[in-house]
Write a protein that holds these residues in place. Structure first.
Motif, PDB file in Angstrom:
ATOM      1  N   LEU A 106       0.848  -1.180   0.000  1.00 14.59           N
ATOM      2  CA  LEU A 106       0.000   0.000   0.000  1.00 14.59           C
ATOM      3  C   LEU A 106       0.887   1.234   0.000  1.00 14.59           C
ATOM      4  O   LEU A 106       0.624   2.230  -0.657  1.00 14.59           O
ATOM      5  N   MET A 110       1.264   4.311  -2.656  1.00 12.63           N
ATOM      6  CA  MET A 110       1.141   5.708  -2.274  1.00 12.63           C
ATOM      7  C   MET A 110       2.342   6.515  -2.737  1.00 12.63           C
ATOM      8  O   MET A 110       2.228   7.643  -3.163  1.00 12.63           O
ATOM      9  N   LEU A 111       3.538   5.926  -2.591  1.00  5.60           N
ATOM     10  CA  LEU A 111       4.745   6.714  -2.788  1.00  5.60           C
ATOM     11  C   LEU A 111       5.231   6.716  -4.225  1.00  5.60           C
ATOM     12  O   LEU A 111       6.077   7.514  -4.592  1.00  5.60           O
ATOM     13  N   GLU A 113       6.279   7.285  -7.763  1.00  5.27           N
ATOM     14  CA  GLU A 113       6.344   8.523  -8.516  1.00  5.27           C
ATOM     15  C   GLU A 113       6.033   8.243  -9.984  1.00  5.27           C
ATOM     16  O   GLU A 113       5.482   9.052 -10.692  1.00  5.27           O
TER      17      GLU A 113
ATOM     18  N   LEU B  72      -6.583   8.259   2.409  1.00  2.00           N
ATOM     19  CA  LEU B  72      -5.520   7.807   1.506  1.00  2.00           C
ATOM     20  C   LEU B  72      -5.190   8.875   0.471  1.00  2.00           C
ATOM     21  O   LEU B  72      -4.035   9.101   0.148  1.00  2.00           O
ATOM     22  N   PHE B  76      -1.688  10.512  -0.190  1.00  8.55           N
ATOM     23  CA  PHE B  76      -1.018  10.299  -1.461  1.00  8.55           C
ATOM     24  C   PHE B  76      -0.565  11.609  -2.089  1.00  8.55           C
ATOM     25  O   PHE B  76       0.550  11.721  -2.560  1.00  8.55           O
ATOM     26  N   LEU B  79       2.309  13.070   0.236  1.00  9.13           N
ATOM     27  CA  LEU B  79       3.506  12.273   0.482  1.00  9.13           C
ATOM     28  C   LEU B  79       4.440  12.339  -0.712  1.00  9.13           C
ATOM     29  O   LEU B  79       4.654  11.377  -1.407  1.00  9.13           O
ATOM     30  N   THR B  80       4.982  13.491  -0.970  1.00  3.22           N
ATOM     31  CA  THR B  80       5.903  13.608  -2.089  1.00  3.22           C
ATOM     32  C   THR B  80       6.789  14.802  -1.826  1.00  3.22           C
ATOM     33  O   THR B  80       6.551  15.578  -0.906  1.00  3.22           O
ATOM     34  N   ARG B  97      -0.362  13.899  -9.261  1.00  2.00           N
ATOM     35  CA  ARG B  97      -0.338  12.693  -8.436  1.00  2.00           C
ATOM     36  C   ARG B  97      -1.742  12.167  -8.196  1.00  2.00           C
ATOM     37  O   ARG B  97      -1.983  10.968  -8.198  1.00  2.00           O
ATOM     38  N   PHE B 100      -2.938  10.348 -11.201  1.00  2.00           N
ATOM     39  CA  PHE B 100      -2.197   9.097 -11.298  1.00  2.00           C
ATOM     40  C   PHE B 100      -2.757   8.055 -10.324  1.00  2.00           C
ATOM     41  O   PHE B 100      -2.967   6.888 -10.657  1.00  2.00           O
ATOM     42  N   PHE B 101      -3.043   8.554  -9.114  1.00  2.00           N
ATOM     43  CA  PHE B 101      -3.605   7.713  -8.054  1.00  2.00           C
ATOM     44  C   PHE B 101      -4.927   7.109  -8.517  1.00  2.00           C
ATOM     45  O   PHE B 101      -5.164   5.906  -8.424  1.00  2.00           O
ATOM     46  N   LYS B 104      -4.546   4.471 -11.171  1.00  2.00           N
ATOM     47  CA  LYS B 104      -4.061   3.229 -10.593  1.00  2.00           C
ATOM     48  C   LYS B 104      -5.191   2.457  -9.903  1.00  2.00           C
ATOM     49  O   LYS B 104      -5.310   1.248 -10.027  1.00  2.00           O
ATOM     50  N   LEU B 105      -6.015   3.228  -9.161  1.00  2.00           N
ATOM     51  CA  LEU B 105      -7.097   2.578  -8.426  1.00  2.00           C
ATOM     52  C   LEU B 105      -8.107   1.956  -9.388  1.00  2.00           C
ATOM     53  O   LEU B 105      -8.694   0.924  -9.099  1.00  2.00           O
ATOM     54  N   SER B 233      -7.614  -1.979  -2.202  1.00  4.39           N
ATOM     55  CA  SER B 233      -6.793  -1.562  -1.062  1.00  4.39           C
ATOM     56  C   SER B 233      -7.151  -0.156  -0.577  1.00  4.39           C
ATOM     57  O   SER B 233      -6.807   0.209   0.531  1.00  4.39           O
ATOM     58  N   ASP B 283      -5.823  -5.693  -4.545  1.00  2.00           N
ATOM     59  CA  ASP B 283      -4.963  -5.379  -5.692  1.00  2.00           C
ATOM     60  C   ASP B 283      -3.490  -5.463  -5.295  1.00  2.00           C
ATOM     61  O   ASP B 283      -2.617  -5.402  -6.142  1.00  2.00           O
TER      62      ASP B 283
END
Lengths: 353, 301
Positions: A106, A110-111, A113, B72, B76, B79-80, B97, B100-101, B104-105, B233, B283
C-alpha cells in the motif's frame, strides 16, 4: 549462442532426470535448477532484462507443467527471477527508487512517482551482476544443505527440545532426524515415531534414531490419537509450504495435526526456505496438488481375486491447513504460519507466474 | 467549491454511474475540489480537503469507504517532495499525483478479479452477500473463462441490494439463486466457499460490510467453509473496532438518522473479526488478515 531448440533440449533433459529420479533430494534438485537457469542466462540470446525475464518465465511455465510436485524447482526459479529484477534496478544509472517494483504494498502504491518499471532499458554488465548474485544464492544453499550438522535449522534444536520431553514425529525426514540427533547430543528425551503406512518409512527412521541412543517407540498410525495426550511436542518435516502457510506433507500428517490440536500439543514444522511456494490451495480437488502411486502397499497383488471388485488408492500427500501449525522452523528462525505471506513477498515477486 | 457543490458532485457520480463505488466517487470529488481550490498554503488546502471529506460523510451513502478513500487521497497527494518554488507548482504536482492515483485505483478491480479467478473452479458453488461490484466482476470474468459454477445470493435487507446482484448475475448468464437472509444456515452446507466484498477493511484485518456478513462468516466457520473477501486496497481504514458496539456510529447509520435515538435504528453494517476470514483478495495480492495490519502500519507509521 544457444538456439531455441537446444535450450528446450536441456530443459527437457532436466525434467526427465528429475522424473526418473536421476536427480533426487531437495538439495540436488535446488542446485541443478540453479545450474540449468545459469546455463539459460549465459547461453541464450537476450539484450534487456525484459527479454531475459520472458525466456525464464516461459521455461518456468514449462517446468511447472511437467514437475508440479517439486516445490524446490519453483522456488529456485522464483528466486532467480527476483535476482534479475533486483540487479536490473541496481544497475540502472538513474535508479528510480531502491526497490521499486520488487515488493508491492500500500505504501508503494502511495509513494510511487512513476509508472511501473518495464525492464526495457539496456543495463551494462547486467549478466555479470546477475551471475554474481546467483553465486551468492548457491553459497547460501551449500551452507544450509551440504552438511546437516551445520544447518541453521538443526542448530536451533536445543531451543525447542527440552529434557525428558516426549516428541512425536511421523514417517521419515532426514532433516527431522538430524534435528533430533542434535538435541540428543545434549539432552535426554523420548521419541515416538508413527510408522506412516503404507510406505512405513517410520520404521527406518526409528532404527536410525535408536542407533544414536535415542529412546524410540514405533506406533501404528491409528494409535496416534491414543498416545497424543502424553506427547509434549509434535515435530514433523514437510514437502511444501503453501502460500497461506498450509502444508503439503506426507499422508497422515493431517490426522497427526488434528490430534495435536485436540490435545493442545504444539506442532513444529521443520522447513528450509526453499520449500516455500507461492501457490494457494484453491480447491481440494485440484489435480496438481496430490500424487497417487502404486497401491501395492494398500492391497497386495497376491490378493488378485478382490482387485477387480474394489477401488484402491494410495495418495502421497495431505493438506494441513495453517491453523493447525504452531510454528515453522526455517533456516532464518521461527515463523508463525500467518507470517508466511511476508516471507513470500521477501523471497519472490508474487506476480512472477 | 462550496459545500453544497461538493455534495452534489459526489452524489451525482453515484447516481449516474452505477459502476462506481462510494470510495472511488469520494476520491474523484476530492480531485475536483483540488482542481478548483484557491488556497494559498498547504495547511489551508489540507483543511479544505478535510472539510470536503466531512461534507461527503454527511450524505446518506455508505461512509466507511469515503473515510478511507479521503484519508488515503490526502496522504497520497502530500507524500511527495513538495520543495518547489511556489505553492502553485506544488499544487500542479499534487494534481498530477491525484490523477495518477485515480488511474491506478481504476485498475485494481480487474487485478482482484484475476486473482479470485483461480479459486473459482468448475463445479463450485459460491455463496455471496448483498451486492459487491468486485465480486460481481470476478464472477463475470470466471464465467467468461467458461467456468461452470453456481451462485447463491442473499436478498440482503433492508435495501434488498442482493436482488440487484441477482439480476446482474442473471444478465451474465451465471446460474444463481436468490435466498432469504435467514436461509444462510440452510444453504451453507451446499456451498463450497463464501465470497463477499467489503465496505472497509480495518486494522485488525477484519472487515466492515453490509449487515449480515458477520452472521455468514460465523456460519461458514462453523461449517468449515472458506470465507473469502474481495476488496480494493483503498478501503483499508484506520480504525480498530473491538466489537460491534465499537464501530463508529457514522459507519453504522445513515447521516440523517445520527441525531435520532440510535438504539431503535437498524445498523447497516457489521464488523467481521479477522479470525473468521480465510483470505483477502486485494490489488496488492492475496493477503491473510494479519498482512493487512502490516500494510497499514507501513503506510501510516
Amino acid at each position: 549462442m544457444l538456439e531455441k531448440k537446444d535450450c528446450c533440449e536441456s530443459v527437457s533433459k532436466f525434467i526427465q532426470d528429475i522424473k526418473q529420479k536421476k536427480i533426487s533430494g531437495s538439495y540436488n534438485i535446488a542446485i541443478s535448477t540453479v545450474e540449468l537457469l545459469k546455463k539459460l542466462i549465459i547461453q541464450t540470446e537476450w539484450k534487456t532484462a525484459e527479454e531475459l525475464l520472458k525466456i525464464i518465465q516461459d521455461e518456468s511455465k514449462h517446468l511447472h507443467q511437467n514437475l508440479p510436485l517439486y516445490p524446490t524447482v519453483e522456488s529456485m526459479v522464483g528466486r532467480i527471477l527476483k535476482i534479475i529484477r533486483e540487479e536490473y534496478i541496481n544497475g540502472r544509472e538513474d535508479r528510480p527508487d531502491a526497490d521499486a517494483g520488487v515488493i508491492q504494498s500500500l505504501q508503494r502504491l502511495m509513494l510511487a512517482e512513476s509508472p511501473a518499471e518495464d525492464y526495457k532499458s539496456i543495463v551494462p554488465e547486467l549478466q555479470e551482476a546477475i551471475l554474481e548474485h546467483i553465486t551468492e544464492l548457491e553459497t547460501e544453499l551449500e551452507n544450509s544443505m551440504f552438511d546437516f550438522s551445520a544447518d541453521n535449522i538443526v542448530q536451533q534444536a536445543c531451543e525447542h527440545i527440552h529434557s525428558n520431553e516426549i516428541i512425536l514425529t511421523i514417517g521419515k525426514s532426514s532433516l527431522v532426524e538430524a534435528f533430533l540427533k542434535a538435541a540428543a547430543a545434549e539432552r535426554k528425551f523420548e521419541v515416538i515415531v508413527a510408522e506412516c503406512a503404507p510406505f512405513c518409512l517410520g520404521h527406518e527412521m526409528a532404527v536410525r534414531l535408536a542407533r544414536s541412543k535415542i529412546e524410540t517407540t514405533v506406533i501404528a498410525d491409528s494409535s496416534v490419537f491414543a498416545l497424543m495426550s502424553r506427547v509434549n511436542k509434535v515435530i514433523i518435516g514437510t514437502h511444501t509450504i503453501m502460500a497461506n502457510g498450509g502444508l503439503r506433507a506426507v499422508c497422515g500428517s493431517h490426522s497427526v495435526a488434528l490430534a495435536a490440536k485436540h490435545f493442545s500439543v504444539p506442532v513444529y514444522v521443520l522447513a528450509p526456505m526453499y520449500k516455500l511456494i507461492t501457490t494457494y490451495l484453491c480447491s481440494y480437488d485440484q489435480d496438481a496438488f496430490n500424487c497417487f502411486v502404486s497401491p501395492e502397499g494398500v492391497l497386495h497383488y497376491s490378493d488378485g481375486a478382490i482387485l477387480s471388485k474394489v477401488h484402491v488408492y494410495n495418495p502421497v500427500f495431505d493438506y494441513v491447513p495453517p491453523e493447525l501449525v504452531t510454528l515453522f522452523i526455517s533456516n532464518n528462525g521461527g515463523h508463525a504460519p500467518s507470517y508466511v505471506y511476508r516471507l513470500n513477498s521477501e523471497l519472490y515477486r508474487l506476480d512472477d507466474k | 467549491m462550496e459545500k453544497q457543490d461538493i455534495v452534489n458532485y459526489f452524489s451525482n457520480i453515484l447516481e449516474k454511474e452505477k459502476d462506481v463505488s462510494a470510495g472511488m466517487a469520494a476520491i474523484r470529488t476530492l480531485l475536483e475540489v483540488l482542481k478548483h481550490d484557491k488556497s494559498e498554503t498547504v495547511q489551508e488546502l489540507d483543511s479544505n480537503l478535510r472539510a470536503a471529506g466531512d461534507a461527503m460523510r454527511n450524505t446518506d451513502y455508505p461512509t466507511t469507504a469515503v473515510v478511507s478513500g479521503c484519508e488515503l487521497f490526502s496522504r497520497f497527494v502530500t507524500l511527495t517532495n513538495l520543495d518547489t518554488a511556489s505553492f502553485g507548482e506544488c499544487k500542479t504536482i499534487m494534481l498530477q499525483r491525484g490523477e495518477f492515483f485515480l488511474k491506478k485505483l481504476g485498475l485494481s478491480r480487474g487485478k482482484i478479479a484475476k486473482l479470485a479467478n483461480n479459486f473459482i473452479v468448475d463445479g463450485s458453488r459460491i455463496l455471496t452477500h448483498s451486492k459487491s461490484r468486485v465480486v460481481l466482476q470476478a464472477m463475470q470474468e470466471a464465467a467468461n473463462a467458461n467456468k461452470r459454477f453456481e451462485v447463491f445470493v442473499t436478498t440482503s435487507s433492508p435495501d434488498s441490494s442482493g436482488v440487484e446482484m441477482y439480476h446482474e448475475l442473471e444478465k451474465a448468464s451465471i446460474p444463481c439463486t436468490l435466498i432469504l437472509d435467514s436461509a444462510i444456515g440452510y444453504v451453507m452446507e451446499q456451498v463450497d466457499m463464501v465470497m463477499v466484498g467489503a465496505e472497509g477493511v480495518v486494522e485488525s484485518g477484519g472487515i466492515i460490510n453490509k449487515v449480515g456478513s458477520f452472521t455468514m462468516a460465523v456460519c461458514a466457520k462453523e461449517m468449515k467453509k472458506p470465507f473469502y473477501v474481495l476488496t480494493e486496497s483503498f478501503k483499508f481504514v484506520r480504525t480498530f473496532p473491538l466489537n460491534q458496539r465499537d464501530i463508529r456510529n457514522d459507519f453504522k447509520y445513515p447521516a440523517s438518522k445520527l441525531l435520532s435515538d440510535l438504539s431503535k435504528e437498524h445498523p447497516l453494517v457489521d464488523y467481521t473479526p479477522p479470525a473468521y476470514i480465510t483470505l483477502l483478495f486485494t490489488d496488492l495480492g492475496i493477503l491473510t488478515p494479519s498482512a493487512v495490519s502490516d500494510e497499514l502500519i507501513k503506510l501510516y507509521l
